[in-house]
Scaffold this motif. Sequence first.
Motif, PDB file in Angstrom:
ATOM      1  N   SER A  35      -3.062  45.798  17.036  1.00 26.77           N
ATOM      2  CA  SER A  35      -3.043  46.582  15.814  1.00 26.77           C
ATOM      3  C   SER A  35      -4.041  47.728  15.910  1.00 26.77           C
ATOM      4  N   LEU A  36      -3.629  48.906  15.456  1.00 28.80           N
ATOM      5  CA  LEU A  36      -4.521  50.058  15.430  1.00 28.80           C
ATOM      6  C   LEU A  36      -5.352  50.095  14.153  1.00 28.80           C
ATOM      7  N   MET A  37      -5.195  49.088  13.319  1.00 29.01           N
ATOM      8  CA  MET A  37      -5.970  48.971  12.089  1.00 29.01           C
ATOM      9  C   MET A  37      -7.116  47.999  12.370  1.00 29.01           C
ATOM     10  N   ALA A  38      -7.964  48.346  13.318  1.00 29.45           N
ATOM     11  CA  ALA A  38      -9.033  47.469  13.798  1.00 29.45           C
ATOM     12  C   ALA A  38      -9.959  47.045  12.666  1.00 29.45           C
ATOM     13  N   GLY A  39     -10.164  45.765  12.538  1.00 21.14           N
ATOM     14  CA  GLY A  39     -11.081  45.242  11.535  1.00 21.14           C
ATOM     15  C   GLY A  39     -10.582  45.404  10.106  1.00 21.14           C
ATOM     16  N   GLY A  40      -9.302  45.662   9.934  1.00 21.52           N
ATOM     17  CA  GLY A  40      -8.746  45.824   8.602  1.00 21.52           C
ATOM     18  C   GLY A  40      -8.987  47.189   7.993  1.00 21.52           C
ATOM     19  N   ARG A  41      -9.511  48.123   8.778  1.00 24.33           N
ATOM     20  CA  ARG A  41      -9.761  49.469   8.240  1.00 24.33           C
ATOM     21  C   ARG A  41      -8.462  50.245   8.137  1.00 24.33           C
ATOM     22  N   MET A  42      -8.408  51.142   7.204  1.00 25.42           N
ATOM     23  CA  MET A  42      -7.259  52.024   7.039  1.00 25.42           C
ATOM     24  C   MET A  42      -7.642  53.364   7.652  1.00 25.42           C
ATOM     25  N   PRO A  43      -7.080  53.696   8.824  1.00 24.41           N
ATOM     26  CA  PRO A  43      -7.485  54.944   9.476  1.00 24.41           C
ATOM     27  C   PRO A  43      -6.973  56.164   8.720  1.00 24.41           C
ATOM     28  N   SER A  44      -7.829  57.179   8.647  1.00 26.63           N
ATOM     29  CA  SER A  44      -7.392  58.433   8.034  1.00 26.63           C
ATOM     30  C   SER A  44      -6.527  59.220   8.997  1.00 26.63           C
ATOM     31  N   SER A  45      -6.680  58.954  10.282  1.00 26.94           N
ATOM     32  CA  SER A  45      -5.815  59.523  11.308  1.00 26.94           C
ATOM     33  C   SER A  45      -5.720  58.504  12.436  1.00 26.94           C
ATOM     34  N   LEU A  46      -4.730  58.663  13.284  1.00 25.10           N
ATOM     35  CA  LEU A  46      -4.571  57.719  14.381  1.00 25.10           C
ATOM     36  C   LEU A  46      -5.729  57.857  15.360  1.00 25.10           C
ATOM     37  N   PRO A  47      -6.221  56.746  15.882  1.00 21.32           N
ATOM     38  CA  PRO A  47      -7.308  56.833  16.860  1.00 21.32           C
ATOM     39  C   PRO A  47      -6.799  57.416  18.175  1.00 21.32           C
ATOM     40  N   HIS A  48      -7.709  57.932  18.973  1.00 28.61           N
ATOM     41  CA  HIS A  48      -7.340  58.498  20.268  1.00 28.61           C
ATOM     42  C   HIS A  48      -7.231  57.431  21.346  1.00 28.61           C
ATOM     43  N   PHE A  49      -7.891  56.288  21.131  1.00 26.05           N
ATOM     44  CA  PHE A  49      -7.872  55.193  22.089  1.00 26.05           C
ATOM     45  C   PHE A  49      -7.533  53.898  21.366  1.00 26.05           C
ATOM     46  N   CYS A  50      -6.879  53.001  22.076  1.00 23.25           N
ATOM     47  CA  CYS A  50      -6.592  51.673  21.520  1.00 23.25           C
ATOM     48  C   CYS A  50      -7.903  50.902  21.412  1.00 23.25           C
ATOM     49  N   PRO A  51      -8.190  50.276  20.264  1.00 25.61           N
ATOM     50  CA  PRO A  51      -9.436  49.519  20.132  1.00 25.61           C
ATOM     51  C   PRO A  51      -9.444  48.245  20.973  1.00 25.61           C
ATOM     52  N   ASP A  52      -8.283  47.801  21.455  1.00 27.35           N
ATOM     53  CA  ASP A  52      -8.209  46.558  22.213  1.00 27.35           C
ATOM     54  C   ASP A  52      -8.214  46.805  23.726  1.00 27.35           C
ATOM     55  N   CYS A  53      -7.249  47.609  24.215  1.00 25.05           N
ATOM     56  CA  CYS A  53      -7.151  47.813  25.662  1.00 25.05           C
ATOM     57  C   CYS A  53      -7.856  49.086  26.139  1.00 25.05           C
ATOM     58  N   GLY A  54      -8.176  50.014  25.243  1.00 23.14           N
ATOM     59  CA  GLY A  54      -8.917  51.210  25.606  1.00 23.14           C
ATOM     60  C   GLY A  54      -8.093  52.343  26.175  1.00 23.14           C
ATOM     61  N   LYS A  55      -6.777  52.163  26.291  1.00 25.34           N
ATOM     62  CA  LYS A  55      -5.939  53.231  26.841  1.00 25.34           C
ATOM     63  C   LYS A  55      -5.800  54.351  25.827  1.00 25.34           C
ATOM     64  N   THR A  56      -5.674  55.573  26.336  1.00 28.11           N
ATOM     65  CA  THR A  56      -5.550  56.725  25.472  1.00 28.11           C
ATOM     66  C   THR A  56      -4.178  56.741  24.788  1.00 28.11           C
TER      67      THR A  56
END
Length: 78
Positions: free
Chosen positions: A52-73
């Motif tokens: 999930s890109l909603m790491a820790g239950g946060r609601m991102p204001s924009s998509l992250p540049h890296f996956c919080p789990d695997c680290g791939k761009t």
Amino acid sequence: MAVIYLIGESYQWRGNDVSVFLWIAAGVGILIMAGGLLTAFSKLRCPYCGASLMAGGRMPSSLPHFCPDCGKTLDDCD
């Protein structure tokens, strides 16, 4: 939801009772918000590892540049 609430309050100032309208409008707004959050938690995932890109239950204001789990761009994903 806030706009509908303010519209309802302006009608109350004129002497009309619209409390049921306000409760229904607030309920619909909450349902729409909850549906959006559930969709984001279930569909907003890394294309590589599926985390999930909603790491820790946060609601991102924009998509992250890296996956919080695997680290791939995520910048070069289509």
